[in-house]
Design an enzyme around this catalytic site. Sequence first.
Site, PDB file in Angstrom:
ATOM      1  N   HIS A   1      45.072  -8.586 -23.912  1.00  0.00           N
ATOM      2  CA  HIS A   1      43.889  -9.246 -24.497  1.00  0.00           C
ATOM      3  C   HIS A   1      44.223 -10.013 -25.769  1.00  0.00           C
ATOM      4  O   HIS A   1      44.942  -9.530 -26.640  1.00  0.00           O
ATOM      5  CB  HIS A   1      42.705  -8.304 -24.648  1.00  0.00           C
ATOM      6  CG  HIS A   1      42.830  -7.170 -25.618  1.00  0.00           C
ATOM      7  ND1 HIS A   1      42.469  -7.296 -26.941  1.00  0.00           N
ATOM      8  CD2 HIS A   1      43.223  -5.889 -25.464  1.00  0.00           C
ATOM      9  CE1 HIS A   1      42.636  -6.133 -27.542  1.00  0.00           C
ATOM     10  NE2 HIS A   1      43.105  -5.253 -26.681  1.00  0.00           N
TER      11      HIS A   1
ATOM     12  N   ASP B   1      47.457  -5.085 -31.642  1.00  0.00           N
ATOM     13  CA  ASP B   1      46.430  -4.769 -30.626  1.00  0.00           C
ATOM     14  C   ASP B   1      45.587  -6.026 -30.445  1.00  0.00           C
ATOM     15  O   ASP B   1      44.687  -6.286 -31.241  1.00  0.00           O
ATOM     16  CB  ASP B   1      45.571  -3.593 -31.099  1.00  0.00           C
ATOM     17  CG  ASP B   1      44.481  -3.247 -30.101  1.00  0.00           C
ATOM     18  OD1 ASP B   1      44.451  -3.809 -28.993  1.00  0.00           O
ATOM     19  OD2 ASP B   1      43.626  -2.401 -30.452  1.00  0.00           O
TER      20      ASP B   1
ATOM     21  N   GLU C   1      38.064  -8.191 -25.038  1.00  0.00           N
ATOM     22  CA  GLU C   1      38.304  -6.788 -24.647  1.00  0.00           C
ATOM     23  C   GLU C   1      37.738  -5.817 -25.666  1.00  0.00           C
ATOM     24  O   GLU C   1      37.249  -4.740 -25.307  1.00  0.00           O
ATOM     25  CB  GLU C   1      39.809  -6.543 -24.471  1.00  0.00           C
ATOM     26  CG  GLU C   1      40.147  -5.196 -23.836  1.00  0.00           C
ATOM     27  CD  GLU C   1      40.300  -4.040 -24.809  1.00  0.00           C
ATOM     28  OE1 GLU C   1      40.368  -2.898 -24.354  1.00  0.00           O
ATOM     29  OE2 GLU C   1      40.338  -4.269 -26.049  1.00  0.00           O
ATOM     30  N   GLU C   2      37.820  -6.160 -26.947  1.00  0.00           N
ATOM     31  CA  GLU C   2      37.386  -5.229 -27.995  1.00  0.00           C
ATOM     32  C   GLU C   2      35.861  -5.055 -28.033  1.00  0.00           C
ATOM     33  O   GLU C   2      35.358  -4.148 -28.690  1.00  0.00           O
ATOM     34  CB  GLU C   2      37.875  -5.700 -29.377  1.00  0.00           C
ATOM     35  CG  GLU C   2      39.390  -5.746 -29.531  1.00  0.00           C
ATOM     36  CD  GLU C   2      40.041  -4.365 -29.660  1.00  0.00           C
ATOM     37  OE1 GLU C   2      39.319  -3.358 -29.657  1.00  0.00           O
ATOM     38  OE2 GLU C   2      41.284  -4.326 -29.746  1.00  0.00           O
TER      39      GLU C   2
ATOM     40  N   ASP D   1      48.475  -2.916 -22.899  1.00  0.00           N
ATOM     41  CA  ASP D   1      47.778  -2.762 -24.182  1.00  0.00           C
ATOM     42  C   ASP D   1      48.645  -1.896 -25.099  1.00  0.00           C
ATOM     43  O   ASP D   1      49.805  -1.616 -24.776  1.00  0.00           O
ATOM     44  CB  ASP D   1      46.387  -2.147 -23.942  1.00  0.00           C
ATOM     45  CG  ASP D   1      45.355  -2.659 -24.947  1.00  0.00           C
ATOM     46  OD1 ASP D   1      45.676  -2.722 -26.155  1.00  0.00           O
ATOM     47  OD2 ASP D   1      44.221  -2.981 -24.537  1.00  0.00           O
TER      48      ASP D   1
ATOM     49  N   HIS E   1      44.333  -0.695 -35.305  1.00  0.00           N
ATOM     50  CA  HIS E   1      43.131  -1.284 -35.913  1.00  0.00           C
ATOM     51  C   HIS E   1      43.195  -1.302 -37.449  1.00  0.00           C
ATOM     52  O   HIS E   1      42.158  -1.251 -38.106  1.00  0.00           O
ATOM     53  CB  HIS E   1      41.844  -0.592 -35.424  1.00  0.00           C
ATOM     54  CG  HIS E   1      41.509  -0.927 -33.997  1.00  0.00           C
ATOM     55  ND1 HIS E   1      40.277  -0.674 -33.431  1.00  0.00           N
ATOM     56  CD2 HIS E   1      42.240  -1.527 -33.019  1.00  0.00           C
ATOM     57  CE1 HIS E   1      40.281  -1.083 -32.175  1.00  0.00           C
ATOM     58  NE2 HIS E   1      41.464  -1.606 -31.899  1.00  0.00           N
TER      59      HIS E   1
HETATM   60 ZN   LIG Z   1      43.603  -3.267 -27.216  1.00  0.00          ZN
END
Ligand SMILES: [Zn+2]
Length: 346
Positions: free
Chosen positions: A62, A169, A201-202, A224, A311
């Site tokens: 993503h 990510d 995606e998030e 991922d 994150h």
């Molecule tokens: Zn991800």
Amino acid sequence: MNKEFLFELLKARGVSGDETPVGKVVYEYMKQYADQVDVDVVGNVTATINPGVPFKVMLAGHSDEIGLRVTHFEEGGFIRVSPVGGIYVISYPGHKVRIDTAKGPVYGAVVIDRSIMSDANMGADKIQIDIGASTEEEARAAVSVGDPVTFDTDYRELLGDRVTSRAFDDRIGVFVVMEALKLAKEQGAVIGVSATATVGEEVNGCGAFFAASNVKPAIAIAVDVTFATDSPHTDPARSGQVKLGGGPVLSKGPGIPKAVNECIEASAAALDIKLQYEVSGGWTHTDGDTMTKTNAGVPFTVISIPLRYMHSPAEVLSLSDVEKTIELLAGFLCDLSSEMNFKPFG
Ligand SMILES: [Zn+2]
């Protein structure tokens, strides 16, 4: 491994809903290597090899990242925001941020003081950005409601083969699926393969839904990141022991057909690549969950890169895991034939 392409992907901004800068990097790069590169209406970029072959495998990484979005301007020129995706509010105060506006980037500092730092339950509504404006009008002239905000951080190469950056990510997933497609083509893969840099995606998985509905793959693989458990305050008992440098992480879970994983395991064994495992009790919280629900149902699995501090503005990974995952996927794509059966029995 083309580190330059990776670093270009990391420099590009792509808060969910504003992934175009990332998509453009992928599009320009993959035009040189794929047989076909398409962009759809939501901004998914799909690179394909052997487009005429009906048996297709879809790889997805993503392109979007977590972040903030501007909501409001205060007297004094401070800017308020709402979260996009699963942010850690506490990682923002005292940090530099970048707001991407229609006129270009505007930089800011996130307000911090003792009271903010002692509020463990601080909500995103408490985040205030100082862009250097003195009045509400001045701030409004520079930035618009809805503009995306990211950490103003750069990638840095650390000791050994480790690298830190925001948005690994899942920029690393985008990198891996594109490099795997390139390598599979070089190695003579005969099946159809589409590698997609998906959007959203998030937040809602819509990108993977559009893309997989269009590609109609026989199998889908989401690439991922997953939580490494070899840094402080982690627990390998939660979903499995995962180490940086330990190799690609294969997911096991109720929605993942064992036959798909067995094919990956066979390719890994043939290439002498060590796998790590993680377990999901239900959904995998990746694009795999979305792709599997398209068309008449698509068998899928998830391959992850071990990542520390997910994150955050300073995620950390090991490039050897990245390299091994690219090799594994390319090997898997070359080992597959259209006669393969992914049923559990019979
Ligand atoms: Zn991800």
